[in-house]
Design a protein around this motif. Structure first.
Motif, PDB file in Angstrom:
ATOM      1  N   GLU A 298      40.738  31.999  79.336  1.00 18.94           N
ATOM      2  CA  GLU A 298      40.790  33.276  80.050  1.00 18.94           C
ATOM      3  C   GLU A 298      39.411  33.907  80.225  1.00 18.94           C
ATOM      4  OE1 GLU A 298      43.512  35.808  77.997  1.00 18.94           O
ATOM      5  OE2 GLU A 298      45.176  34.388  78.126  1.00 18.94           O
ATOM      6  N   HIS A 299      38.368  33.234  79.746  1.00 17.43           N
ATOM      7  CA  HIS A 299      37.027  33.794  79.855  1.00 17.43           C
ATOM      8  C   HIS A 299      36.526  33.686  81.291  1.00 17.43           C
ATOM      9  CE1 HIS A 299      36.057  32.954  75.305  1.00 17.43           C
ATOM     10  NE2 HIS A 299      37.136  33.702  75.485  1.00 17.43           N
ATOM     11  N   VAL A 300      36.315  34.796  81.922  1.00 22.60           N
ATOM     12  CA  VAL A 300      35.676  34.813  83.235  1.00 22.60           C
ATOM     13  C   VAL A 300      34.170  34.597  83.058  1.00 22.60           C
ATOM     14  CG1 VAL A 300      35.267  36.171  85.328  1.00 22.60           C
ATOM     15  CG2 VAL A 300      37.454  36.372  84.116  1.00 22.60           C
ATOM     16  N   PHE A 301      33.646  35.152  81.992  1.00 19.97           N
ATOM     17  CA  PHE A 301      32.236  34.962  81.639  1.00 19.97           C
ATOM     18  C   PHE A 301      32.115  35.080  80.128  1.00 19.97           C
ATOM     19  CE2 PHE A 301      27.947  37.296  81.236  1.00 19.97           C
ATOM     20  CZ  PHE A 301      27.236  36.111  81.064  1.00 19.97           C
ATOM     21  N   SER A 302      31.564  34.053  79.503  1.00 15.32           N
ATOM     22  CA  SER A 302      31.339  34.088  78.062  1.00 15.32           C
ATOM     23  C   SER A 302      29.973  33.500  77.762  1.00 15.32           C
ATOM     24  CB  SER A 302      32.427  33.306  77.321  1.00 15.32           C
ATOM     25  OG  SER A 302      32.418  31.940  77.697  1.00 15.32           O
ATOM     26  N   LEU A 303      29.525  33.708  76.547  1.00 16.98           N
ATOM     27  CA  LEU A 303      28.251  33.161  76.110  1.00 16.98           C
ATOM     28  C   LEU A 303      28.483  32.192  74.965  1.00 16.98           C
ATOM     29  CD1 LEU A 303      26.046  36.394  76.076  1.00 16.98           C
ATOM     30  CD2 LEU A 303      25.870  34.491  77.689  1.00 16.98           C
ATOM     31  N   ARG A 385      32.020  30.828  70.907  1.00 15.25           N
ATOM     32  CA  ARG A 385      32.288  31.357  72.244  1.00 15.25           C
ATOM     33  C   ARG A 385      32.495  32.861  72.168  1.00 15.25           C
ATOM     34  NH1 ARG A 385      36.053  26.789  75.271  1.00 15.25           N
ATOM     35  NH2 ARG A 385      34.973  24.973  74.401  1.00 15.25           N
ATOM     36  N   MET A 386      31.589  33.603  72.761  1.00 14.80           N
ATOM     37  CA  MET A 386      31.682  35.061  72.779  1.00 14.80           C
ATOM     38  C   MET A 386      32.160  35.531  74.149  1.00 14.80           C
ATOM     39  SD  MET A 386      31.424  37.966  71.327  1.00 14.80           S
ATOM     40  CE  MET A 386      30.486  37.715  69.808  1.00 14.80           C
ATOM     41  N   PRO A 387      33.390  36.042  74.238  1.00  9.78           N
ATOM     42  CA  PRO A 387      33.885  36.516  75.533  1.00  9.78           C
ATOM     43  C   PRO A 387      33.173  37.787  75.970  1.00  9.78           C
ATOM     44  CG  PRO A 387      35.462  36.991  73.780  1.00  9.78           C
ATOM     45  CD  PRO A 387      34.368  36.173  73.162  1.00  9.78           C
ATOM     46  N   ILE A 388      32.716  37.813  77.211  1.00 12.46           N
ATOM     47  CA  ILE A 388      32.032  38.972  77.765  1.00 12.46           C
ATOM     48  C   ILE A 388      32.904  39.649  78.829  1.00 12.46           C
ATOM     49  CG2 ILE A 388      29.914  39.817  78.839  1.00 12.46           C
ATOM     50  CD1 ILE A 388      29.507  38.558  76.071  1.00 12.46           C
ATOM     51  N   ILE A 389      33.538  38.851  79.672  1.00 13.10           N
ATOM     52  CA  ILE A 389      34.549  39.358  80.618  1.00 13.10           C
ATOM     53  C   ILE A 389      35.747  38.423  80.523  1.00 13.10           C
ATOM     54  CG2 ILE A 389      35.092  40.001  82.996  1.00 13.10           C
ATOM     55  CD1 ILE A 389      32.117  40.076  83.603  1.00 13.10           C
ATOM     56  N   LYS A 390      36.948  39.005  80.387  1.00 11.10           N
ATOM     57  CA  LYS A 390      38.146  38.183  80.264  1.00 11.10           C
ATOM     58  C   LYS A 390      39.166  38.546  81.336  1.00 11.10           C
ATOM     59  CE  LYS A 390      39.723  38.842  76.184  1.00 11.10           C
ATOM     60  NZ  LYS A 390      40.408  38.752  74.885  1.00 11.10           N
ATOM     61  N   LEU A 391      40.005  37.580  81.645  1.00 11.10           N
ATOM     62  CA  LEU A 391      41.058  37.764  82.644  1.00 11.10           C
ATOM     63  C   LEU A 391      41.951  38.970  82.377  1.00 11.10           C
ATOM     64  CD1 LEU A 391      42.584  36.650  85.139  1.00 11.10           C
ATOM     65  CD2 LEU A 391      43.826  35.136  83.573  1.00 11.10           C
ATOM     66  N   PRO A 392      42.400  39.231  81.130  1.00  9.71           N
ATOM     67  CA  PRO A 392      43.278  40.385  80.911  1.00  9.71           C
ATOM     68  C   PRO A 392      42.711  41.695  81.438  1.00  9.71           C
ATOM     69  CG  PRO A 392      43.261  39.007  78.962  1.00  9.71           C
ATOM     70  CD  PRO A 392      42.214  38.451  79.887  1.00  9.71           C
TER      71      PRO A 392
END
Length: 496
Positions: A298-303, A385-392
């Motif tokens: 679900e990560h749109v953008f992660s680091l 994996r650090m989520p920065i922007i997620k789908l939810p």
């Protein structure tokens, strides 16, 4: 803004790497040398991401550290806790100043690196493959906008829908040139307009190449050179859908519900065909190696933050370094608050089926719930994996836009889709008969549940101008929500 001492970070060749951050800095070299080749632009771009993974930035403080503390996500046992004074919004305390100042400095340092790419790439366009030119420039512009907007969300004005006077405040500089001259702060309106302009240009550059397939191998008649795997793992880079998601965030911050809905809808529809999908259920896998605690699909953008657990572990362990005494630095949930949030006493079937309650807590006592989102065993498939922007978040934005424009049924439907994706049976669906105020309460519940340790809750409260928030008796307004600039920045003329 003062000119920070900036180095472009060159990275060893990515050709042998499947994950773009499984690499180490090679050297610090001059921009003139770096930008003599296409590879130099790739290396410089990756260097900016590397800066963002610093523990003073998204590797900790901008996510589960300072920013989540400001959102009152954690129980604070007393003044000896390293984040106690941050939780009390005492921004001038010695334990708080370096944390907030490092977020500012690292953000603008990454922006300076990106500006070196953006300001030189047109002059070297002839030596770049057309796809590389469009993608690298678009990604750099989009990331520059994202970083500026996140700095604004922390240091700039909130509650713009109810108090648009915040748009006139000159707080932050929008830095678009790599130069020795100090960049003066601009009014919030001009600042946010610049964020929007950069995002729009980024989207136009990247759409042709980056909107079809996560690995850019769709048969769409577009040639994209990827022998070095530079375009793999697009969820871990600022991809086209990250641009659209940031547009949704920006427009919601400004109260432009139609534009926020349009951008979020593209991620929820088209992005779910080519980049992201709701978790596949492996949070339930009995083998801890396979547990995907952050729902990475679900990560749109992660680091990819290398060795992230080493930084986080001292704050989520039950015991201190000796393994015997209680950990006095832990960032944990109050069991009482968690049980109330998940409605354990009134809807036990619902709470016990919710992945977030069932799988992401270590319930060491009835009053103390440790957080498991960033734990893993050594060979874990999903570590670092650090989520920065997620789908939810896109579904919550869609729900809020519908709610604010009077379409309650649609808002409830978006919330129910998210709840079902978290394992909650449809027998617990929210009814379409909810009032606007009741839907707002449910959206807040979702932010509190979903974004623990991700640094998004504080921004929700600030954006909406909430006068009081759970977890503190502090009266909240822009004087509290707007973090003070670094003292040296003020001395150099910022924030006037």
């Amino acid at each position: 803004m003062k000119r920070l001492s900036i180095f472009i970070i060159a990275i060893v060749s990515l050709s042998a790497c499947k994950k773009w951050l499984n690499i180490t800095p090679k050297s610090e070299i001059s921009a003139t040398e770096l930008f003599k080749s296409e590879q130099g632009y790739k290396d410089a771009l990756i260097g900016s991401y590397l800066l963002m993974t610093n523990s003073g930035s998204y590797g900790f403080e901008s996510t589960l550290g300072l920013v989540d503390v400001l959102g009152q996500q954690y129980a604070m046992p007393g003044t000896t806790h390293p984040y106690y004074y941050a939780s009390a919004y005492q921004y001038d305390h010695l334990s708080v100043v370096p944390k907030k100042d490092n977020i500012w400095a690292t953000g603008y340092q990454a922006i300076a690196n990106l500006n070196n790419i953006i300001n030189t790439i047109d002059g070297n366009k002839g030596m770049l493959h057309p796809a590389n030119y469009a993608m690298i420039k678009g990604e750099a512009l989009g990331l520059r906008a994202f970083l500026h907007f996140d700095l604004y969300r922390l240091f700039g004005a909130g509650n713009l829908v109810n108090d648009p006077s915040g748009l006139d405040l000159k707080v932050l500089p929008y830095v678009s040139r790599y130069a020795k001259q100090i960049t003066a702060p601009v009014a919030g309106r001009a600042f946010l307009d610049s964020v929007a302009a950069d995002l729009a240009t980024a989207a136009s550059l990247m759409a042709k190449y980056d909107s079809m397939s996560v690995e850019l191998n769709a048969d769409n008649g577009v040639e994209i050179p990827n022998a070095d795997l530079f375009y793999n793992n697009r969820r871990m880079r600022f991809n086209y859908y990250a641009v659209k998601a940031t547009q949704a965030r920006l427009q919601l911050w400004r109260g432009n519900y139609a534009l926020a809905k349009e951008a979020a809808q593209e991620v929820a529809d088209k992005g779910m065909r080519y980049l992201v999908s709701f978790n596949g259920g492996n949070i339930n896998d009995p083998n801890p190696v396979n547990k995907d605690f952050t729902f990475s699909t679900e990560h749109v953008f992660s680091l990819n933050v290398q060795n992230m657990f080493n930084v986080i572990k001292p704050y989520i362990d039950q015991f201190g370094p000796d393994g015997i005494n209680a950990n006095t630095s832990k960032l944990a949930h109050s069991g009482t608050v968690a049980n109330e949030l998940y409605e354990v006493n009134t809807k036990p079937g619902m709470s016990l089926s919710d992945y977030r309650y069932k799988e992401l807590y270590k319930k060491v006592s009835s009053t103390e719930f440790l957080l498991l989102k960033f734990t893993y065993v050594t060979p874990s498939v999903f570590k670092d994996r650090m989520p920065i922007i997620k789908l939810p978040e896109m579904f919550y934005i869609l729900a809020e836009c519908a709610n604010e424009t009077g379409d309650i049924a649609t808002a409830v439907d978006y919330l129910n889709r998210m709840r079902i994706s978290r394992g909650i049976s449809n027998q617990y669906n929210l009814p379409a008969s909810l009032s606007k105020e009741e839907v707002t309460v449910e959206i807040l519940k979702e932010y509190r549940k979903e974004f623990v340790s991700e640094g998004q809750l504080f921004y929700y409260y600030k954006r909406r101008g909430e006068a009081s928030i759970p977890g503190t008796a502090k009266a909240m307004n822009n004087s509290v929500y707007m973090l003070p600039l670094p003292q040296r920045e003020i001395e150099m003329g910022g924030g006037n």
